[in-house]
Structure formats: C-alpha cells, structure tokens
Design a protein around this motif. Structure first.
Motif, short mmCIF file in Angstrom:
data_model
loop_
_atom_site.label_atom_id
_atom_site.label_comp_id
_atom_site.label_asym_id
_atom_site.label_seq_id
_atom_site.Cartn_x
_atom_site.Cartn_y
_atom_site.Cartn_z
N TYR A 182 -19.50 22.76 7.80
CA TYR A 182 -18.39 22.54 6.88
C TYR A 182 -18.24 21.04 6.63
N VAL A 238 -15.55 28.23 -4.20
CA VAL A 238 -15.72 27.42 -3.00
C VAL A 238 -16.71 28.12 -2.09
N LYS A 261 -19.94 32.31 -2.12
CA LYS A 261 -18.79 31.67 -2.78
C LYS A 261 -17.61 32.60 -2.89
N ASP A 300 -8.39 26.53 6.63
CA ASP A 300 -9.64 25.77 6.54
C ASP A 300 -10.28 25.67 7.91
N VAL A 326 -18.08 29.34 1.25
CA VAL A 326 -17.43 29.63 2.52
C VAL A 326 -18.43 29.93 3.64
N TYR A 365 -10.18 20.13 1.18
CA TYR A 365 -10.49 21.45 1.73
C TYR A 365 -11.89 21.40 2.34
N GLU A 419 -15.64 22.96 2.81
CA GLU A 419 -16.59 23.77 2.07
C GLU A 419 -17.88 23.87 2.88
#
Length: 172
Positions: A83, A159, A133, A47, A161, A96, A98
């Motif tokens: 993020y 998710v 994603k 992450d 990214v 997490y 994203e």
C-alpha cells in the motif's frame, strides 16, 4: 393552476433543491463539512497501513516464497502488493492508501525434488499481476460563484485495493 404555472413551480423547486445540495463553505468550515458528509452519506472503508513510502522501489519478492511467506494476504498472494499513500489536495479524504502490485508476472511455486526439499519460486510472465479496483466516493472542493467559498461535489474514483493473477490477454 394551469400547466405553465405547474412547470414554472417545478423548475423553481429543482433550482432550490440543486442550490441546497451545493452549499458554499468558507475555508475554515470545509473540513468539518466534508467529514460530516462522508460519515452520513458516503461511508469510507478503513485505510490499511501503507507498507512503504511511494518513492521506494517496488520489487517482486520471489525470494520470500522460498521461506515462510508473510501472514498478511498482500504478501501471501501469488500477485503480492503493497500500500502506498496517494494525496489529492482538492479532495476529501485528501490522503488514502492504494494497492500497488509488486510483480509484473505472478509467482509460481514449484516442488523442488533436490536435497533441500524446499519449494522453488519463480515469477512467471505467462500470467499478469493486475490491480483489483473498487469504486470509492470522494468529495471534490470546487469554487463557488462568489470566488471566495467552496462547495463539495461527490466524485467517484476507481481505487486499487489489492492485486490478483490473470491470464495474459491475447488478441483474437
């Protein structure tokens, strides 16, 4: 063995195999079991560090492009992103990072022939910033039939990214 016996034996094997895949864990075993499963069967990407709290306002950093842009790709992109941390309490991993697009449009850099000779940046709505994603496997905690223990079911989620520029969708 006749066909009927073979069929019954096959169904029994399927049932045993299915039950083994859905082993039930007590609360105190769940985290360790999830970590083991994620490491062995569903390796997780590292992450990135979240740049901001999820509740802080996100704004399109057009002014930064008048100067030297940041070094990280998320800030140099014509569709910059940050993020944020997302938490899902019944999933492993439960938190997490994203990507969240900072602009609706995309940043265009235009040459400036004025006295400062610095590039001029504007947000153009002829283009859209859209998330990129990636499918990622999480383990979802679900209650077993005894009502006291849990099993871990793999679920695939999309998710974000990063973000990229795309032409505006037009209806044909």
């Amino acid at each position: 063995m006749d066909v009927k016996q073979i069929l019954i034996f096959g169904l029994l094997l399927v049932h045993v195999r299915t039950c083994m895949g859905n082993r039930c864990y007590a609360d105190h075993e769940l985290s360790d079991a999830a970590d083991r499963k994620l490491r062995s069967r569903y390796p997780q990407p590292p992450d990135p560090s979240p740049a901001a709290a999820p509740d802080s306002p996100a704004s399109c950093p057009v002014a930064l492009y008048q100067q030297q842009p940041p070094q990280h790709i998320s800030g140099r992109s014509l569709s910059p992103w940050r993020y944020v941390l997302v938490t899902m309490k019944d999933h492993y991993p439960s938190t997490y990072a994203e990507a969240q697009c900072l602009c609706s449009g995309c940043i265009l850099i235009q040459d400036n022939s004025g006295p400062e000779k610095r590039p001029l940046s504007v947000e153009s709505f002829d283009y859209n910033s859209v998330p990129i994603k990636q499918s990622r496997v999480f383990l979802k905690r679900e209650l077993c039939s005894d009502g006291k223990t849990y099993h871990l079911r793999p679920v695939t989620l999309e998710v974000a990214v990063g973000c990229t520029c795309a032409r505006v969708r037009t209806s044909s």
